[in-house]
Each structure stands twice: as C-alpha cells, then as structure tokens.
Design an enzyme around this catalytic site. Structure first.
Site, PDB file in Angstrom:
ATOM      1  N   GLU A 178       0.861  -1.178   0.000  1.00 47.68           N
ATOM      2  CA  GLU A 178       0.000   0.000   0.000  1.00 47.68           C
ATOM      3  C   GLU A 178       0.900   1.232   0.000  1.00 47.68           C
ATOM      4  O   GLU A 178       1.807   1.330   0.826  1.00 47.68           O
ATOM      5  CB  GLU A 178      -0.903   0.031   1.238  1.00 47.68           C
ATOM      6  CG  GLU A 178      -1.832   1.230   1.242  1.00 47.68           C
ATOM      7  CD  GLU A 178      -2.647   1.350   2.527  1.00 47.68           C
ATOM      8  OE1 GLU A 178      -3.513   2.242   2.586  1.00 47.68           O
ATOM      9  OE2 GLU A 178      -2.388   0.570   3.460  1.00 47.68           O
ATOM     10  N   ARG A 232       6.316 -13.130   9.359  1.00 47.20           N
ATOM     11  CA  ARG A 232       6.836 -11.789   9.099  1.00 47.20           C
ATOM     12  C   ARG A 232       8.100 -11.595   9.931  1.00 47.20           C
ATOM     13  O   ARG A 232       8.347 -12.305  10.910  1.00 47.20           O
ATOM     14  CB  ARG A 232       5.802 -10.719   9.455  1.00 47.20           C
ATOM     15  CG  ARG A 232       5.454 -10.649  10.926  1.00 47.20           C
ATOM     16  CD  ARG A 232       4.478  -9.512  11.224  1.00 47.20           C
ATOM     17  NE  ARG A 232       5.144  -8.224  11.148  1.00 47.20           N
ATOM     18  CZ  ARG A 232       4.498  -7.061  11.190  1.00 47.20           C
ATOM     19  NH1 ARG A 232       3.185  -7.047  11.274  1.00 47.20           N
ATOM     20  NH2 ARG A 232       5.142  -5.930  11.138  1.00 47.20           N
ATOM     21  N   LYS A 271       2.851   0.475   9.952  1.00 44.21           N
ATOM     22  CA  LYS A 271       2.932   1.770   9.259  1.00 44.21           C
ATOM     23  C   LYS A 271       2.138   2.846   9.990  1.00 44.21           C
ATOM     24  O   LYS A 271       2.520   4.009   9.987  1.00 44.21           O
ATOM     25  CB  LYS A 271       2.443   1.622   7.817  1.00 44.21           C
ATOM     26  CG  LYS A 271       3.525   1.148   6.882  1.00 44.21           C
ATOM     27  CD  LYS A 271       3.191   1.390   5.440  1.00 44.21           C
ATOM     28  CE  LYS A 271       2.167   0.444   4.925  1.00 44.21           C
ATOM     29  NZ  LYS A 271       2.003   0.524   3.462  1.00 44.21           N
TER      30      LYS A 271
END
Length: 717
Positions: free
Chosen positions: A218, A438, A448
């Site tokens: 994104e 992750r 983020k």
C-alpha cells in the site's frame, strides 16, 4: 572471448567435481590463454553418491555436455594445448582410470587400495603420470584423489612414498592449490549459510500449471524490512518456477496514500534487485470491483450498514447482528448509490459482506468490504467516492490478474477463510495461499500506522530516519544492500514466528563492510590532550600509507607526522610515566611526563619520547593520534538507540508509555585531513571507534556528520 561454465546440480560429491574443476584451473592459469570463467552453483557436500550426470560443462555457443568423462574430454578438445601432452592415448587411459577406479564415491576399500598401489608403482622415478609435463592425466587423477576420503587417508599414512611425493608436488603447483583452497572455502561458507537459512522447499501446489506471484504494497508509507522480505520471497518463487511476479499497488485508501510513497517503494525495490515483471494498481480495477460489489448485493451476500464504528466494533466482538443485516436488495442498492455519490447519508454508510454474525473466527463476522471516502485519489482524482477494502479487493484482483500463489505474512492467516469466501461467493478462479512468518525485531515498530505517528509527532526526522526499520532508514544507518539481501533470504519462507535481535543482521553487515572500509583517525574534541613528541620532526612530514592494511586496492591516505600530537583523554588518563606505548602507524614512544593538576581529574598535557626501534608486539596500549600540524576536519559522531523501551509491544500497550526518552547521542571530534574528501554515503572506520557512514560531507564552515554503524555487539549507551 571463450567462456566456460561448470554446471553442477544441487547434490554432488567432491570426487565428481574435482577433476573438471582442476582442469579448468589449469586452463585459467595458463599463459597465453583466453580467459575462462568457472561458476559453481548450489553444491552441497554429502556422503551419498549421486549420478555422474549431475556434472555438466558448457562452452560458449555449445550445448551442455553432462557426465565427468564427457566434461573432461570436452575440455581437452577445446583446450588441447593446455591439457594434452604428446601421448594422448595414455592420457585417455588415465581419465578412464580416474572415473572407474577413483571417482564415484566408491565404498570398496580393497578396490581403492589396489588402485593406489598401482599408482604408487607407476610413479617410481616419475614426476608426472605421462611424459615430462603436467597433463590432463595428472589433473584428473590428482583431482579424484583429493575428493576421495579413503585415498586421502591412505596418503596421510605415508606408506606409498612415490604416490605421496607426486601428490604433494601436484598440489603445490600454484594454479592447482589456489583453486582447491578457494573451492573448499566457498563450499564451507555455503554449507554454513545453508545450515542457517530457512528451507525453500515448501511444497507449493500446482506449480506445473504455471506460477504467478504478487507483492501488493500500500503506498501509504516507505518500504520497511518486513515488506522487503515479502517482496524477495515472491520474486524468489516466481523465478524458481520460471513464472511471473506482479508488483501491485494496493491503492484503495486515498486518505493515506501518496505518489511520494509509491515512487519511493519502487526505488527501494530496485535497490534490492527486485523488479516486477508487471506493475499494476488496484485502482486499475475500480470499475470491475464496483461491479462485483453490486453483484454481491444482488446475490444477497452484502448489505449496507450505517451503524457507528464504535457500535459495529462492539457488535462484532459480541456476535450481535446489525440492525441493517436483513435489508432488502433494493434498499441496499439505494444505500450503495448514496455511498457512490458521497451524500450526507452515504459518507456514514459502509458495505459489509454477509458471512456470519458469530463465527469463532472474528474475521468472518460480516467484514466491511466498501467505504465511502470523498478524498482525492492520487491516481484517479475525484472520479470515485467509494473504495473497496483490501480484504475485498485483494482476492478479486488476484484472480483477475492471474495470480496462482498468494504468498503473504502469517498475520493474515485468520483472514484466509475470508479470502476464499470472497472468491467462492463471486465464482472466481481459485488462488493458492501460503503464509510465512513476518520479520519481527525486538524494540522495533513495523506498523505503518505507528511509524506514521512517529513522523507526524516529529519524534524522528522522517521516513528515512536511521532509527526507523524502513529500507531507507537502515541504509542511512549504514546497512548495505548486500547484507540486507543475504539476511532476508536466509530467513526463508518459514512459518515460525520469532522476535529477532538486530545484532544478527548488523553482524552480517560488518562482514560486508570490514574488508572495504578505509581506516581513518578521529580524536574526541572534549578533553583532547596535546602531547609534545620528543624526537618528532620539527616541520610536518607527510607519509602515504594504506587506507586498509589488508586491502591495497582501497588506496593510500596522508599520515602527517609532527612534534605535537592530539590524543583522546581516555587514552591519556590510562598512561603511566615511564610506560612504553605504540602510536599506531608511526611507532613506539615512552610516556615521559604527564601533567594533571588534579590527581583525579583530566590530563592537560603529555610529553612523549619516540622509541621507533621498540617492538609494538610488547606494548599493551596501541593508541590513535593526530599530528596537530595538519588541516584537521571537524566532525560530529552520532550514535542511536531504539525508539521504544519494550522488547515487544502488545495490542493493549499504549505506545506513548514506551517511548525511549533519549535515542540520539552526539559527540564532536577532530578527524584527519583525509576526511575532507569523504563523500555522503561513504562508509569508513575511525580506528578504535567503529564503522561510520557519512551523512553530511565536510564543507567550509560546516562539520562532517557521521552515523555510527552497529557491528552486532551489544553496547550500553
């Protein structure tokens, strides 16, 4: 120019490899000869024998030839002047002897012993196996022996004197010994690395039908190390199966997204060597996604809901149905039209998938799939007022764009059933999903949203702050692309979630920068001590010395000698009168006088007497220094600490309660004259202080700024 590629499958024995490898080294070392490049790929050292066809050779313009015998004969035909003597038939016999009696990892001890006895007898009064020069016969036999454990054991016992003499002599030939040592070192490194890295054999389904992966960032922030792992793994599997990787920007939230972020993500991916076969945008599919939302409503699988966000959250947690869940199709279409036009009522409404009210997996409790947002989109402008959520858009666009395998981090695992429900509900093509862990690091934020908060609160300089885990941040701190790639690929696609320590990645970075970092000198300005050097030159003397003692290619630097030098206060305080010390890059000196007004305070002056004939090996203290009579450079040395104080923040933790109050440490220093030529991004070592990246170069009236690069050692601030 000729080129030679030695192609080896993933599992091969040294006994198979060495004959062709040594032959190539002789070609490469001969003069005159066209250059020959040897490439070894994915070799593992295993006891288990493998088929001879696992070795191949390819000369430029030719097809690959497989098998040790074919490889050796191909080399002979291509380079006869370097590998042939005058008795070709005898040399061919020795190649056959190599392949039938010595290679292949035979377990027959008697057979190997008989072959060694035969060799020993043949070498009586002989320097070479055939004729009077080194030929392919010596190369193939010596190479096979060197890769045969039984043969090496017999040679070490020293009961075959002629064979031992010949074996040692061939091994002493420089171009033979060099390639063997290099090969062994490479294999040791690969074996160690292999033992540490995650397995890439994850059993992806239906790879024979083609593989298309995607990385969907994104554009609402800068690329961080976690995103980099996802991108690398998607590229790895696409390339591994000869498929395609799509870089798709998930640009469905105009409030947070910017062209700046989009551009920076592409730039950082390129730096990491990641280039998508295609670049697409979810916004390319907005019209189709809108149609699919209408279809969901008409199928009775979605409804519009104007429940407040707080109430909706409560109802989902408690398994309570929304008051709007049983609206008619007509009511939902009308409400969705209000959303499309961003009317007063429309902006209060969202579209939800009608899946379940009380599913144990809360991700399945009627998730939101469309929102109204009048903000201007950075690509589509004000054309749209409604935007799909990631959970709705992702499976649909994956299916539309031909993605076969969606590789994503394990945090999405609970949402996988939702992903498949969307595809089934709309009758779209199936997509395989694989979850991998992750990257998580201690005392590090990868959200983020939280990183954005730090930027907006002014607690950091920006997205490239050296305390940030963004690719730009850690690069600004001094991380090399090579070390970053090595680290990420070593983690592999494992599902095991671990909280990593940054010392691991920084230790790997040190291995990259240490061999190529020029060495320089800096003395801390605070408390710097001026020392008079008796025996030093009255007028400054400049000597040119290596910037790196172990790497001459780095070049030379100026070292100024004089009768006054500057020393760090810490070093000066440790001296005792009469003690012999070593002034690095100059020689030894006696400490003949220490001026210290307060016995417990700082040293204010020193007197040293040169003793250049002294042995530096016998001194306890080797100290850095700067001749005062040179154009020194004012520098600022900056070090950093973690932004947060807790190793792992939990969901319920309030971020503000765990902010580290002091994360930046600055010291003024005086550096040698060579620092005036150091440029931004150059990485150097200030001896005895550490490795540094230049963040701001020296300029008139302006200090140079250097950021300290961690080395993997835990240090207290």
């Amino acid at each position: 120019m000729s080129s030679f590629n030695l192609l080896i499958a993933q599992k091969a024995q040294l006994a198979h490899i060495y004959p062709a490898l040594i032959a190539s080294s002789v070609i490469n070392g001969s003069d005159p000869v066209q250059p020959v490049a040897v490439v070894i790929k994915e070799v593992e050292l295993l006891d288990k024998a493998v088929p001879e066809s696992s070795i191949g050779v390819q000369l430029e313009g030719d097809d690959v030839v497989y098998g040790p015998e074919a490889v050796l004969k191909k080399l002979i035909s291509a380079y006869p002047q370097h590998l042939r003597g005058s008795q070709g038939s005898l040399e061919d016999e020795w190649i056959a002897f190599t392949l039938t009696r010595l290679s292949g990892g035979t377990k027959d001890f008697k057979s190997t012993s008989a072959a060694l006895e035969e060799l020993n007898n043949h070498l009586t009064l002989r320097t070479f196996l055939v004729g009077y020069t080194l030929t392919i016969a010596d190369i193939s036999v010596w190479g096979a022996l060197n890769g045969n454990g039984q043969a090496i054991s017999a040679i070490k016992r020293n009961h075959l004197p002629n064979l031992v003499r010949w074996f040692k002599y061939i091994g002493s030939i420089e171009r033979v010994s060099t390639v063997v040592e290099s090969f062994k070192a490479e294999m040791t490194t690969k074996k160690k690395a292999k033992s540490k890295e995650g397995s890439y054999e994850i059993g992806l389904l239906d790879t024979d039908k083609g593989v298309v992966t995607r990385f969907p960032p994104e554009p609402s922030g800068y690329l961080h190390i976690g995103h980099a792992k996802a991108a690398m793994l998607n590229q790895y599997f696409a390339q591994h199966y000869g498929g395609t990787m799509i870089i798709r920007f998930d640009d469905t939230n105009p409030t947070k997204e910017k062209q700046e972020f989009q551009d920076s993500i592409l730039e950082d991916l390129a730096l990491l060597g990641i280039h998508g076969d295609k670049i697409t945008y979810t916004s390319d599919h907005f019209d189709r996604l809108y149609e699919e939302a209408i279809k969901m409503i008409k199928l009775g699988k979605a409804y519009c809901d104007d429940t407040t966000q707080e109430q909706m959250r409560h109802e989902r947690m408690e398994g309570i149905a929304s008051k709007n869940r049983d609206r008619t199709v007509e009511e939902n279409l009308a409400a969705f039209e209000e959303m499309k036009n961003a009317t007063e009522q429309g902006v209060k409404t969202c579209l939800r998938a009608k899946i379940s009210v009380d599913d144990p997996n809360k991700a399945m409790r009627d998730p939101v799939i469309y929102r109204c947002n009048p903000s201007v989109h950075h690509r589509t402008g004000d054309k749209y007022k409604v935007y799909p959520t990631y959970d709705f858009a992702c499976p649909i666009v994956d299916s539309l764009e031909g993605v076969t395998h969606a590789l994503r981090t394990i945090e999405y695992r609970d949402r996988n059933p939702q992903y498949w429900w969307m595809i089934d509900a709309l009758g779209l093509r199936k997509v395989h999903v694989w979850d991998f862990a992750r990257l998580n690091f201690i005392r590090t934020l990868l959200s983020k949203r939280k990183l954005t908060w730090f930027v907006e609160e002014g607690l950091v300089r920006g997205w490239d702050d050296p305390r940030f885990p963004t690719v730009r941040g850690i690069r600004r701190r001094g991380m090399t692309i090579e070390a970053l790639r090595n680290f990420i690929l070593a983690q592999g696609p494992s599902k095991n979630v671990v909280n990593l320590d940054w010392t691991i990645i920084w230790a790997g970075n040190k291995k990259v920068i240490d061999p190529i970092s020029p060495r320089h000198t800096a003395v801390l300005a605070a408390g710097a001590v001026k020392a008079r050097v008796i025996g030093g030159p009255a007028a400054p003397v400049v000597e040119m010395k290596p910037k790196h003692k172990k790497n001459a290619e780095i070049g030379l630097k100026k070292v100024v000698l004089g009768d006054e030098v500057l020393l760090d206060q810490e070093d000066a305080r440790s001296f005792k009168e009469g003690e012999e010390i070593t002034l690095m890059d100059w020689g030894n000196a006696f400490v003949t006088k220490i001026t210290r007004p307060d016995p417990a305070g700082d040293v204010t002056a020193l007197e040293l007497t040169l003793h250049l004939e002294g042995d530096f090996k016998k001194t306890e203290k080797k100290v850095t220094w700067l001749a005062a009579a040179q154009e020194t450079v004012q520098v600022e040395l900056v070090d950093f600490d973690y932004l947060i104080t807790k190793e792992k923040l939990e969901e319920e933790d309030e971020l503000k309660n765990f902010i580290n109050p002091k994360t930046e440490f600055r010291e003024d220093a005086i550096a040698d004259c060579n620092i005036a030529q150091v440029k931004v991004d150059d990485i150097i070592q200030f001896e005895r202080k550490g490795y540094y990246r230049c963040d701001e170069a020296a300029a008139e009236g302006k200090k140079a700024v250097f950021f300290c690069i961690p080395t993997g050692k835990t240090e207290k601030k």
